[in-house]
Motif scaffolding. Structure first.
Motif, PDB file in Angstrom:
ATOM      1  N   ARG A 143      52.702   2.475  11.687  1.00 18.06           N
ATOM      2  CA  ARG A 143      53.777   2.463  10.695  1.00 18.06           C
ATOM      3  C   ARG A 143      55.133   2.241  11.349  1.00 18.06           C
ATOM      4  NH1 ARG A 143      51.761   7.359   6.657  1.00 18.06           N
ATOM      5  NH2 ARG A 143      50.705   5.986   5.146  1.00 18.06           N
ATOM      6  N   ASP A 144      55.344   2.846  12.508  1.00 17.09           N
ATOM      7  CA  ASP A 144      56.607   2.653  13.215  1.00 17.09           C
ATOM      8  C   ASP A 144      56.805   1.188  13.617  1.00 17.09           C
ATOM      9  OD1 ASP A 144      57.194   5.322  12.963  1.00 17.09           O
ATOM     10  OD2 ASP A 144      56.600   5.859  15.009  1.00 17.09           O
ATOM     11  N   SER A 145      55.700   0.468  13.802  1.00 16.39           N
ATOM     12  CA  SER A 145      55.788  -0.945  14.175  1.00 16.39           C
ATOM     13  C   SER A 145      56.086  -1.833  12.970  1.00 16.39           C
ATOM     14  CB  SER A 145      54.484  -1.405  14.834  1.00 16.39           C
ATOM     15  OG  SER A 145      53.463  -1.607  13.855  1.00 16.39           O
ATOM     16  N   GLY A 146      56.029  -1.249  11.764  1.00 16.99           N
ATOM     17  CA  GLY A 146      56.273  -2.008  10.545  1.00 16.99           C
ATOM     18  C   GLY A 146      55.024  -2.478   9.842  1.00 16.99           C
ATOM     19  N   ALA A 147      53.864  -2.101  10.346  1.00 12.17           N
ATOM     20  CA  ALA A 147      52.592  -2.519   9.745  1.00 12.17           C
ATOM     21  C   ALA A 147      52.031  -1.413   8.856  1.00 12.17           C
ATOM     22  CB  ALA A 147      51.587  -2.873  10.828  1.00 12.17           C
ATOM     23  N   GLU A 148      51.072  -1.788   8.021  1.00 11.85           N
ATOM     24  CA  GLU A 148      50.350  -0.829   7.202  1.00 11.85           C
ATOM     25  C   GLU A 148      48.965  -0.597   7.797  1.00 11.85           C
ATOM     26  OE1 GLU A 148      51.724  -0.925   2.731  1.00 11.85           O
ATOM     27  OE2 GLU A 148      51.256  -2.982   3.368  1.00 11.85           O
ATOM     28  N   VAL A 149      48.264   0.414   7.275  1.00 13.35           N
ATOM     29  CA  VAL A 149      47.002   0.840   7.874  1.00 13.35           C
ATOM     30  C   VAL A 149      45.924   0.995   6.812  1.00 13.35           C
ATOM     31  CG1 VAL A 149      45.939   2.475   9.495  1.00 13.35           C
ATOM     32  CG2 VAL A 149      48.442   2.295   9.363  1.00 13.35           C
ATOM     33  N   VAL A 150      44.703   0.595   7.175  1.00 15.16           N
ATOM     34  CA  VAL A 150      43.503   0.975   6.437  1.00 15.16           C
ATOM     35  C   VAL A 150      42.610   1.728   7.411  1.00 15.16           C
ATOM     36  CG1 VAL A 150      41.346   0.146   5.416  1.00 15.16           C
ATOM     37  CG2 VAL A 150      43.521  -0.844   4.705  1.00 15.16           C
ATOM     38  N   LEU A 151      42.185   2.912   7.027  1.00 13.74           N
ATOM     39  CA  LEU A 151      41.330   3.739   7.872  1.00 13.74           C
ATOM     40  C   LEU A 151      39.877   3.538   7.461  1.00 13.74           C
ATOM     41  CD1 LEU A 151      41.339   5.922  10.105  1.00 13.74           C
ATOM     42  CD2 LEU A 151      41.535   7.639   8.293  1.00 13.74           C
ATOM     43  N   ILE A 152      39.013   3.269   8.440  1.00 12.94           N
ATOM     44  CA  ILE A 152      37.583   3.087   8.192  1.00 12.94           C
ATOM     45  C   ILE A 152      36.857   4.311   8.738  1.00 12.94           C
ATOM     46  CG2 ILE A 152      35.554   1.635   8.601  1.00 12.94           C
ATOM     47  CD1 ILE A 152      37.537  -0.693   9.091  1.00 12.94           C
ATOM     48  N   GLY A 153      36.219   5.067   7.849  1.00 15.94           N
ATOM     49  CA  GLY A 153      35.544   6.297   8.256  1.00 15.94           C
ATOM     50  C   GLY A 153      34.206   6.037   8.920  1.00 15.94           C
ATOM     51  N   VAL A 154      33.881   6.869   9.912  1.00 16.12           N
ATOM     52  CA  VAL A 154      32.637   6.756  10.675  1.00 16.12           C
ATOM     53  C   VAL A 154      31.749   7.964  10.352  1.00 16.12           C
ATOM     54  CG1 VAL A 154      31.639   6.560  12.984  1.00 16.12           C
ATOM     55  CG2 VAL A 154      33.874   5.547  12.497  1.00 16.12           C
ATOM     56  N   PRO A 155      30.455   7.738  10.141  1.00 17.13           N
ATOM     57  CA  PRO A 155      29.573   8.872   9.805  1.00 17.13           C
ATOM     58  C   PRO A 155      29.190   9.713  11.011  1.00 17.13           C
ATOM     59  CG  PRO A 155      28.301   6.843   9.865  1.00 17.13           C
ATOM     60  CD  PRO A 155      29.747   6.444  10.061  1.00 17.13           C
ATOM     61  N   ARG A 156      28.854  10.957  10.725  1.00 15.22           N
ATOM     62  CA  ARG A 156      28.290  11.841  11.733  1.00 15.22           C
ATOM     63  C   ARG A 156      26.791  11.592  11.846  1.00 15.22           C
ATOM     64  NH1 ARG A 156      30.137  17.465   9.163  1.00 15.22           N
ATOM     65  NH2 ARG A 156      29.134  16.399   7.412  1.00 15.22           N
ATOM     66  N   PRO A 157      26.196  11.710  13.045  1.00 16.12           N
ATOM     67  CA  PRO A 157      24.753  11.558  13.172  1.00 16.12           C
ATOM     68  C   PRO A 157      24.025  12.660  12.386  1.00 16.12           C
ATOM     69  CG  PRO A 157      25.831  11.475  15.322  1.00 16.12           C
ATOM     70  CD  PRO A 157      26.851  11.929  14.339  1.00 16.12           C
ATOM     71  N   GLY A 158      22.838  12.337  11.893  1.00 14.73           N
ATOM     72  CA  GLY A 158      22.058  13.323  11.158  1.00 14.73           C
ATOM     73  C   GLY A 158      21.052  12.641  10.257  1.00 14.73           C
ATOM     74  N   LEU A 159      20.184  13.441   9.645  1.00 14.31           N
ATOM     75  CA  LEU A 159      19.185  12.888   8.744  1.00 14.31           C
ATOM     76  C   LEU A 159      19.839  12.254   7.523  1.00 14.31           C
ATOM     77  CD1 LEU A 159      16.463  15.709   8.859  1.00 14.31           C
ATOM     78  CD2 LEU A 159      16.419  13.471   9.995  1.00 14.31           C
ATOM     79  N   MET A 160      20.872  12.913   7.000  1.00 19.62           N
ATOM     80  CA  MET A 160      21.618  12.387   5.858  1.00 19.62           C
ATOM     81  C   MET A 160      23.019  12.018   6.343  1.00 19.62           C
ATOM     82  SD  MET A 160      19.478  12.512   3.353  1.00 19.62           S
ATOM     83  CE  MET A 160      20.505  12.332   1.909  1.00 19.62           C
TER      84      MET A 160
END
Length: 222
Positions: A143-160
């Motif tokens: 944001r300080d650089s003047g750009a916007e952000v999209v966050l991509i979530g990462v799953p935790r390991p597990g059966l589900m």
């Protein structure tokens, strides 16, 4: 008529009349309630045709598990007709990303950053609060650089598989749009993954299609 009958007759409640002003207030309350429960994402500025997008992350961004040219940034670039810089380093943790990001922002000057970071922190069981702090620092740098952000979530390991909870908190605290289901859905399907933590070519293609749709919904592209 007996006294008992008379008492029963007089105790019947009268219909409650709701004034027009009260109806308007109730309607407004319901609208606000439904809007608050809709899970709507923060919006983004529409990207000009010549905008540069930086895809910043680890092995998911670099495309481990698929042939050259099949990573999600390369596929997404063709789908949305915007230049995308692929900047992913396999095995990188969020603390290393904090150090590397400023140079990438300075060189490429993106209008939007797709930030997919934290997966290796999760695999190495690093402190989730520290990981979240590192990601928030990266959001602030972007944001300080003047750009916007999209966050991509990462799953935790597990059966589900489910996306690690700290991504949702980061999104709420910073107001950054979060795509929090695509990777978990892809890595649940054996036909879409190369191994337990990486999509295959078809998986990355699905990720790119999902992100293109997400960028349309948030207003980044028409």
């Amino acid at each position: 008529m007996s006294a008992i009958d008379n008492k029963a007759h007089t105790s019947v409640p009268r219909p409650v009349r709701v004034g027009r002003g009260n109806l308007c207030a109730i309607f407004l309350f319901l609208c606000l309630f439904l809007f608050g429960c809709s899970g709507s994402q923060p919006t983004l500025s529409q990207l000009p045709d010549n905008a540069v997008i930086l895809a910043f992350g680890d092995s998911i961004t670099s495309g481990v598990g698929a042939p050259f040219g099949s990573s999600y940034p390369e596929v997404l670039e063709k789908l949305i007709h915007r230049k995308i810089i692929k900047s992913g380093i396999s095995g990188e943790v969020s603390g290393e990303g904090v150090v590397r990001l400023p140079g990438e922002l300075s060189v490429h000057k993106p209008k939007l950053v797709l930030l997919c970071m934290g997966g290796n922190d999760i695999l190495r069981k690093l402190d989730s609060e520290k990981t979240a702090q590192n990601i928030i620092r990266m959001v602030q740098m972007i944001r300080d650089s003047g750009a916007e952000v999209v966050l991509i979530g990462v799953p935790r390991p597990g059966l589900m598989l489910s996306t690690a909870p700290f991504y949702k908190k980061i999104s709420k605290d910073t107001g950054v749009p979060l795509e929090g289901s695509l990777l978990a859905d892809i890595l649940t399907d054996n036909k879409l993954k190369a191994d337990a933590i990486h999509p295959n070519a078809e998986g990355y293609h699905r990720l790119a299609i999902g992100l293109a749709d997400f960028l349309r919904k948030t207003g980044a592209i028409p």
